[in-house]
Design an enzyme around this catalytic site. Structure first.
Site, PDB file in Angstrom:
ATOM      1  N   CYS A 149       0.830  -1.197   0.000  1.00 53.18           N
ATOM      2  CA  CYS A 149       0.000   0.000   0.000  1.00 53.18           C
ATOM      3  C   CYS A 149       0.867   1.250   0.000  1.00 53.18           C
ATOM      4  O   CYS A 149       0.708   2.130  -0.843  1.00 53.18           O
ATOM      5  CB  CYS A 149      -0.919   0.009   1.215  1.00 53.18           C
ATOM      6  SG  CYS A 149      -1.999   1.464   1.274  1.00 53.18           S
ATOM      7  N   GLU A 228      -4.148  -6.726  -1.159  1.00 50.57           N
ATOM      8  CA  GLU A 228      -4.404  -5.496  -1.904  1.00 50.57           C
ATOM      9  C   GLU A 228      -5.253  -5.787  -3.140  1.00 50.57           C
ATOM     10  O   GLU A 228      -6.198  -5.044  -3.460  1.00 50.57           O
ATOM     11  CB  GLU A 228      -3.091  -4.834  -2.325  1.00 50.57           C
ATOM     12  CG  GLU A 228      -2.450  -3.950  -1.283  1.00 50.57           C
ATOM     13  CD  GLU A 228      -3.141  -2.594  -1.155  1.00 50.57           C
ATOM     14  OE1 GLU A 228      -4.195  -2.375  -1.794  1.00 50.57           O
ATOM     15  OE2 GLU A 228      -2.638  -1.757  -0.397  1.00 50.57           O
TER      16      GLU A 228
END
Length: 240
Positions: A149, A228
């Site tokens: 991230c 993710e």
């Protein structure tokens, strides 16, 4: 002398630890950075309902992201590391989340409504995984779990902004693309990459890939990268 401007510095250098982890987990990284959610953002064809769902869950994610960096303060073993992670907490809580709320208001989302929305399973799975990685391991483990991230959005934004196939004119998601591809967030990503390299040098030596920590670091990075991708899919499916 050529007047052609120099190519921008990539947010993730190949020689960095994050660059090496990307190469070791190339298929999962490609599935994350090239996910259909991202491709539809670039074309401007992503359904608005999917983007709104993603924005709400991203707000909830940022709350836990701030907690993770607060944990990084605790896991740090010198003042410089503590201050760096504390700065990330302050930026997340008092700048990034405020900007996120302002952006969401343009899509008809109030902060009160977002706070009242239950976390999707993908949000819970991802954020709890990162926090557990930090509790169970050291600062390097935590930062590696955060890297997809903290560093990946910069790479995605830079690629979309530079790709001639990306449609900017008339694209309802242009602001999102320009935010993550723009110089301010590129600097944030590079700082995150550099922080991981400094922490790795202290805790795993200058060549972590040659140490017995490498398999565990790859597993953390791969798992977080897959989570993710699941987060994108959650947005695309508008799943809870």
């Amino acid at each position: 002398m050529s007047d052609t401007p120099a190519a921008p510095e990539p947010p993730i250098a190949d020689a960095s630890l994050v660059g090496q982890l990307k190469a070791a987990c190339a298929d999962d990284w490609s599935a994350y950075t090239g996910h259909s959610f991202v491709r539809q953002l670039a074309k401007g064809t992503l359904p608005e309902a999917s983007f709104r769902h993603y924005l709400i869950q991203d707000y909830l994610f940022l709350i836990h992201f701030a907690r993770a960096y607060a944990l990084a303060v605790y896991k740090a073993d010198d003042l410089d590391e503590m201050r760096e992670s504390a700065g990330a907490v302050e930026a997340l809580l008092n700048t990034e989340m405020r900007l996120h709320v302002q952006y969401c208001e343009r899509w008809g989302l109030s902060e009160a409504d977002m706070r009242a929305t239950p976390e999707a399973r993908a949000t819970m799975a991802y954020t709890r995984y990162v926090l557990e990685a930090g509790h169970a391991g050291d600062l390097l483990d935590l930062l590696v779990a955060l890297a997809p991230c903290a560093c990946g959005y910069g790479e995605i934004g830079a690629h979309l902004l530079a790709d001639p196939a990306t449609r900017l004119d008339g694209n309802p998601y242009r602001d999102w693309i320009e935010l993550y591809g723009g110089p301010d967030f590129q600097q944030v990503s590079r700082k995150a990459v550099a922080q991981i390299d400094r922490v790795a040098a202290k805790r795993a030596g200058r060549e972590p890939a040659r140490t017995d920590r490498w398999p565990a670091l790859c597993r953390l990075f791969r798992d977080a990268t897959r989570l993710e991708a699941d987060f994108w899919q959650m947005g695309l499916d508008r799943s809870g």
